[in-house]
Design a protein around this motif. Structure first.
Motif, PDB file in Angstrom:
ATOM      1  N   THR A  89     121.707  50.531 105.599  1.00  0.00           N
ATOM      2  CA  THR A  89     121.314  51.864 105.144  1.00  0.00           C
ATOM      3  C   THR A  89     120.122  52.408 105.912  1.00  0.00           C
ATOM      4  O   THR A  89     120.016  53.612 106.117  1.00  0.00           O
ATOM      5  CB  THR A  89     120.975  51.827 103.647  1.00  0.00           C
ATOM      6  N   LYS A  90     119.207  51.545 106.332  1.00  0.00           N
ATOM      7  CA  LYS A  90     118.014  52.010 107.018  1.00  0.00           C
ATOM      8  C   LYS A  90     118.212  52.146 108.520  1.00  0.00           C
ATOM      9  O   LYS A  90     117.659  53.006 109.159  1.00  0.00           O
ATOM     10  CB  LYS A  90     116.846  51.053 106.734  1.00  0.00           C
ATOM     11  N   SER A  91     118.993  51.276 109.082  1.00  0.00           N
ATOM     12  CA  SER A  91     119.201  51.325 110.533  1.00  0.00           C
ATOM     13  C   SER A  91     120.644  50.960 110.846  1.00  0.00           C
ATOM     14  O   SER A  91     121.235  50.107 110.191  1.00  0.00           O
ATOM     15  CB  SER A  91     118.257  50.347 111.249  1.00  0.00           C
ATOM     16  N   ARG A  92     121.182  51.589 111.844  1.00  0.00           N
ATOM     17  CA  ARG A  92     122.543  51.306 112.267  1.00  0.00           C
ATOM     18  C   ARG A  92     122.500  50.303 113.412  1.00  0.00           C
ATOM     19  O   ARG A  92     122.647  50.640 114.584  1.00  0.00           O
ATOM     20  CB  ARG A  92     123.232  52.595 112.697  1.00  0.00           C
ATOM     21  N   SER A  93     122.272  49.068 113.053  1.00  0.00           N
ATOM     22  CA  SER A  93     122.159  48.022 114.058  1.00  0.00           C
ATOM     23  C   SER A  93     123.538  47.649 114.584  1.00  0.00           C
ATOM     24  O   SER A  93     124.498  47.517 113.817  1.00  0.00           O
ATOM     25  CB  SER A  93     121.464  46.794 113.457  1.00  0.00           C
ATOM     26  N   MET A  94     123.630  47.478 115.882  1.00  0.00           N
ATOM     27  CA  MET A  94     124.883  47.079 116.487  1.00  0.00           C
ATOM     28  C   MET A  94     125.287  45.676 116.036  1.00  0.00           C
ATOM     29  O   MET A  94     126.478  45.372 115.921  1.00  0.00           O
ATOM     30  CB  MET A  94     124.752  47.137 118.018  1.00  0.00           C
ATOM     31  N   ARG A  95     124.301  44.825 115.749  1.00  0.00           N
ATOM     32  CA  ARG A  95     124.612  43.482 115.264  1.00  0.00           C
ATOM     33  C   ARG A  95     125.339  43.539 113.934  1.00  0.00           C
ATOM     34  O   ARG A  95     126.301  42.792 113.703  1.00  0.00           O
ATOM     35  CB  ARG A  95     123.325  42.669 115.129  1.00  0.00           C
ATOM     36  N   THR A  96     124.899  44.439 113.062  1.00  0.00           N
ATOM     37  CA  THR A  96     125.544  44.571 111.759  1.00  0.00           C
ATOM     38  C   THR A  96     126.981  45.041 111.915  1.00  0.00           C
ATOM     39  O   THR A  96     127.894  44.549 111.245  1.00  0.00           O
ATOM     40  CB  THR A  96     124.755  45.553 110.870  1.00  0.00           C
ATOM     41  N   ILE A  97     127.196  45.992 112.816  1.00  0.00           N
ATOM     42  CA  ILE A  97     128.544  46.507 113.041  1.00  0.00           C
ATOM     43  C   ILE A  97     129.446  45.423 113.616  1.00  0.00           C
ATOM     44  O   ILE A  97     130.602  45.244 113.181  1.00  0.00           O
ATOM     45  CB  ILE A  97     128.497  47.727 113.972  1.00  0.00           C
ATOM     46  N   ILE A  98     128.930  44.681 114.602  1.00  0.00           N
ATOM     47  CA  ILE A  98     129.738  43.614 115.212  1.00  0.00           C
ATOM     48  C   ILE A  98     130.063  42.535 114.187  1.00  0.00           C
ATOM     49  O   ILE A  98     131.190  42.024 114.132  1.00  0.00           O
ATOM     50  CB  ILE A  98     128.983  43.021 116.421  1.00  0.00           C
ATOM     51  N   LEU A  99     129.073  42.190 113.342  1.00  0.00           N
ATOM     52  CA  LEU A  99     129.309  41.173 112.315  1.00  0.00           C
ATOM     53  C   LEU A  99     130.367  41.635 111.322  1.00  0.00           C
ATOM     54  O   LEU A  99     131.258  40.854 110.940  1.00  0.00           O
ATOM     55  CB  LEU A  99     128.002  40.863 111.592  1.00  0.00           C
ATOM     56  N   ALA A 100     130.297  42.899 110.909  1.00  0.00           N
ATOM     57  CA  ALA A 100     131.275  43.422 109.956  1.00  0.00           C
ATOM     58  C   ALA A 100     132.676  43.431 110.555  1.00  0.00           C
ATOM     59  O   ALA A 100     133.659  43.054 109.894  1.00  0.00           O
ATOM     60  CB  ALA A 100     130.872  44.830 109.523  1.00  0.00           C
ATOM     61  N   VAL A 101     132.782  43.842 111.822  1.00  0.00           N
ATOM     62  CA  VAL A 101     134.090  43.857 112.482  1.00  0.00           C
ATOM     63  C   VAL A 101     134.626  42.437 112.643  1.00  0.00           C
ATOM     64  O   VAL A 101     135.821  42.172 112.418  1.00  0.00           O
ATOM     65  CB  VAL A 101     133.985  44.559 113.848  1.00  0.00           C
ATOM     66  N   GLY A 102     133.741  41.502 112.999  1.00  0.00           N
ATOM     67  CA  GLY A 102     134.172  40.115 113.158  1.00  0.00           C
ATOM     68  C   GLY A 102     134.679  39.524 111.858  1.00  0.00           C
ATOM     69  O   GLY A 102     135.717  38.831 111.833  1.00  0.00           O
ATOM     70  N   ILE A 103     133.973  39.778 110.766  1.00  0.00           N
ATOM     71  CA  ILE A 103     134.416  39.268 109.461  1.00  0.00           C
ATOM     72  C   ILE A 103     135.750  39.903 109.072  1.00  0.00           C
ATOM     73  O   ILE A 103     136.640  39.236 108.533  1.00  0.00           O
ATOM     74  CB  ILE A 103     133.344  39.540 108.390  1.00  0.00           C
ATOM     75  N   GLY A 104     135.890  41.201 109.354  1.00  0.00           N
ATOM     76  CA  GLY A 104     137.155  41.869 109.048  1.00  0.00           C
ATOM     77  C   GLY A 104     138.332  41.262 109.803  1.00  0.00           C
ATOM     78  O   GLY A 104     139.414  41.067 109.235  1.00  0.00           O
ATOM     79  N   VAL A 105     138.121  40.937 111.073  1.00  0.00           N
ATOM     80  CA  VAL A 105     139.188  40.328 111.865  1.00  0.00           C
ATOM     81  C   VAL A 105     139.527  38.936 111.335  1.00  0.00           C
ATOM     82  O   VAL A 105     140.705  38.550 111.234  1.00  0.00           O
ATOM     83  CB  VAL A 105     138.778  40.267 113.350  1.00  0.00           C
ATOM     84  N   LEU A 106     138.507  38.167 110.976  1.00  0.00           N
ATOM     85  CA  LEU A 106     138.754  36.831 110.424  1.00  0.00           C
ATOM     86  C   LEU A 106     139.523  36.894 109.108  1.00  0.00           C
ATOM     87  O   LEU A 106     140.417  36.082 108.855  1.00  0.00           O
ATOM     88  CB  LEU A 106     137.421  36.111 110.218  1.00  0.00           C
ATOM     89  N   ILE A 107     139.169  37.873 108.273  1.00  0.00           N
ATOM     90  CA  ILE A 107     139.887  38.027 107.012  1.00  0.00           C
ATOM     91  C   ILE A 107     141.345  38.395 107.265  1.00  0.00           C
ATOM     92  O   ILE A 107     142.264  37.909 106.590  1.00  0.00           O
ATOM     93  CB  ILE A 107     139.202  39.092 106.134  1.00  0.00           C
ATOM     94  N   PHE A 108     141.576  39.257 108.257  1.00  0.00           N
ATOM     95  CA  PHE A 108     142.945  39.664 108.577  1.00  0.00           C
ATOM     96  C   PHE A 108     143.768  38.480 109.082  1.00  0.00           C
ATOM     97  O   PHE A 108     144.959  38.345 108.755  1.00  0.00           O
ATOM     98  CB  PHE A 108     142.921  40.774 109.621  1.00  0.00           C
ATOM     99  N   LEU A 109     143.154  37.596 109.865  1.00  0.00           N
ATOM    100  CA  LEU A 109     143.888  36.482 110.452  1.00  0.00           C
ATOM    101  C   LEU A 109     143.972  35.270 109.535  1.00  0.00           C
ATOM    102  O   LEU A 109     145.002  34.592 109.478  1.00  0.00           O
ATOM    103  CB  LEU A 109     143.228  36.079 111.777  1.00  0.00           C
ATOM    104  N   PHE A 110     142.881  34.977 108.830  1.00  0.00           N
ATOM    105  CA  PHE A 110     142.813  33.764 108.007  1.00  0.00           C
ATOM    106  C   PHE A 110     142.297  34.118 106.604  1.00  0.00           C
ATOM    107  O   PHE A 110     141.300  33.560 106.141  1.00  0.00           O
ATOM    108  CB  PHE A 110     141.902  32.720 108.639  1.00  0.00           C
ATOM    109  N   SER A 111     142.964  35.034 105.944  1.00  0.00           N
ATOM    110  CA  SER A 111     142.454  35.536 104.668  1.00  0.00           C
ATOM    111  C   SER A 111     142.359  34.455 103.611  1.00  0.00           C
ATOM    112  O   SER A 111     141.427  34.441 102.803  1.00  0.00           O
ATOM    113  CB  SER A 111     143.350  36.679 104.169  1.00  0.00           C
ATOM    114  N   ARG A 112     143.285  33.529 103.573  1.00  0.00           N
ATOM    115  CA  ARG A 112     143.278  32.505 102.523  1.00  0.00           C
ATOM    116  C   ARG A 112     142.050  31.597 102.614  1.00  0.00           C
ATOM    117  O   ARG A 112     141.560  31.128 101.590  1.00  0.00           O
ATOM    118  CB  ARG A 112     144.552  31.660 102.611  1.00  0.00           C
ATOM    119  N   TYR A 113     141.581  31.364 103.812  1.00  0.00           N
ATOM    120  CA  TYR A 113     140.423  30.491 103.985  1.00  0.00           C
ATOM    121  C   TYR A 113     139.114  31.276 103.970  1.00  0.00           C
ATOM    122  O   TYR A 113     138.134  30.867 103.341  1.00  0.00           O
ATOM    123  CB  TYR A 113     140.548  29.712 105.296  1.00  0.00           C
TER     124      TYR A 113
END
Length: 299
Positions: free
Chosen positions: A237-261
């Motif tokens: 909310t305070k800053s749009r850090s690229m690290r936060t965006i990359i982390l969110a995208v990475g978690i989203g991809v992992l959930i899409f590929l290995f959602s059960r785990y």
């Protein structure tokens, strides 16, 4: 020039009033989707229970898995409605109350029904002691989750100390385990192994169902406890850090590929983080207290 045209020119941005009113519908739409996912989970669980009765475990597994996925989608909708309301400054009292009612349905009733159908509903004989205990624990899970939501609403609307011993809330943490996380853990377990427990045989089904009862009881206690769990409301909310965006995208991809785990690991990690943070805080306070009581050496 008519009076109507004069008023339109003098009023600031009159064409944006409709847009402003429309913004209030966006968080409510996500809340409605949240309720819809809870309703879908209940209906899927009921259909699965019918199929289990005729030993059609393959189709029952599909219905249970879809019901668990619906709770996962509801978690996403539940996070988005509050964040969007804060970002657009469209938070209303009725929206807060509607969100709580949605959470009772989606993360209270739906996980309780899902756990019953998936686990102890078919594992224990109806009317037996274990069966009655399972029903009681499921009811207490729902009651504790509802109480936790009511307490959160009261503390949020009146953040000052209401009575002696009442903890003041803040934006960085929740008091007690949030009911979406508790319901998310139940859904993640079912999604991890969606096959009904009775499929593995009566003995193993009863053993796993007992463990499920213990888990439901533990979640109930955590929800009404005073342990603090991070809210993550200030993340991004305070800053749009690229690290936060990359982390969110990475978690989203992992959930899409290995959602059960991944989903199961995320929920367990969140709960353990809250518990270990509490234990670490207690140890630090004890260390500070013992250090303060040590008398100074005479010189």
């Amino acid at each position: 020039m008519s009076d109507t045209e004069s008023n339109r020119r003098n009023s600031p941005n009159p064409e944006r009033r409709g847009l402003k009113k429309g913004l209030y519908l966006i968080p409510s739409a996500f809340t409605a989707a949240n309720i819809g996912m809870g309703f879908f989970t209940v209906m899927s669980a009921l259909r699965a229970f019918q199929l289990i009765g005729v030993n059609d475990y393959a189709h029952a597994t599909a219905y249970l898995d879809n019901g668990a996925k619906a709770i996962g989608w509801a978690l996403l909708f539940d996070m988005l409605d509050g964040r969007i309301a804060r970002m657009t400054r469209t938070t209303t009292e009725i929206g807060v109350q509607l969100d709580s009612l949605a959470d009772v349905v989606t993360f209270g009733i739906a996980p309780a029904v899902l756990a019953y159908v998936w686990g102890y509903g078919a594992s224990f004989s109806e009317g037996s002691d274990l069966y009655n205990v399972a029903l009681f624990i499921s009811f207490m899970y729902l009651m504790c989750g509802t109480f936790r939501l009511a307490r959160f609403n009261v503390q949020s609307s009146r953040p000052r100390i209401l009575a002696e011993g009442t903890i003041k809330t803040d934006k960085k943490s929740f008091v007690g385990l949030p009911i979406p996380v508790a319901g998310g853990l139940v859904a993640a377990l079912v999604h991890f192994a969606p096959t009904p427990l009775i499929y593995y045989g009566p003995e193993q089904a009863q053993l796993y169902s007992l463990l499920m009862i213990v888990l439901m009881a533990a979640l109930s206690v955590l929800m009404v406890s005073t342990l603090r769990f991070s809210s993550f409301k200030t993340v991004g909310t305070k800053s749009r850090s690229m690290r936060t965006i990359i982390l969110a995208v990475g978690i989203g991809v992992l959930i899409f590929l290995f959602s059960r785990y991944v989903l199961l690991a995320i929920v367990i990690a969140y709960i353990l983080y809250g518990l270990f943070s509490r234990m670490g805080g207690l140890f630090r306070r004890r260390a500070d207290h013992s250090g303060a009581n040590v008398p100074a050496k005479e010189t």
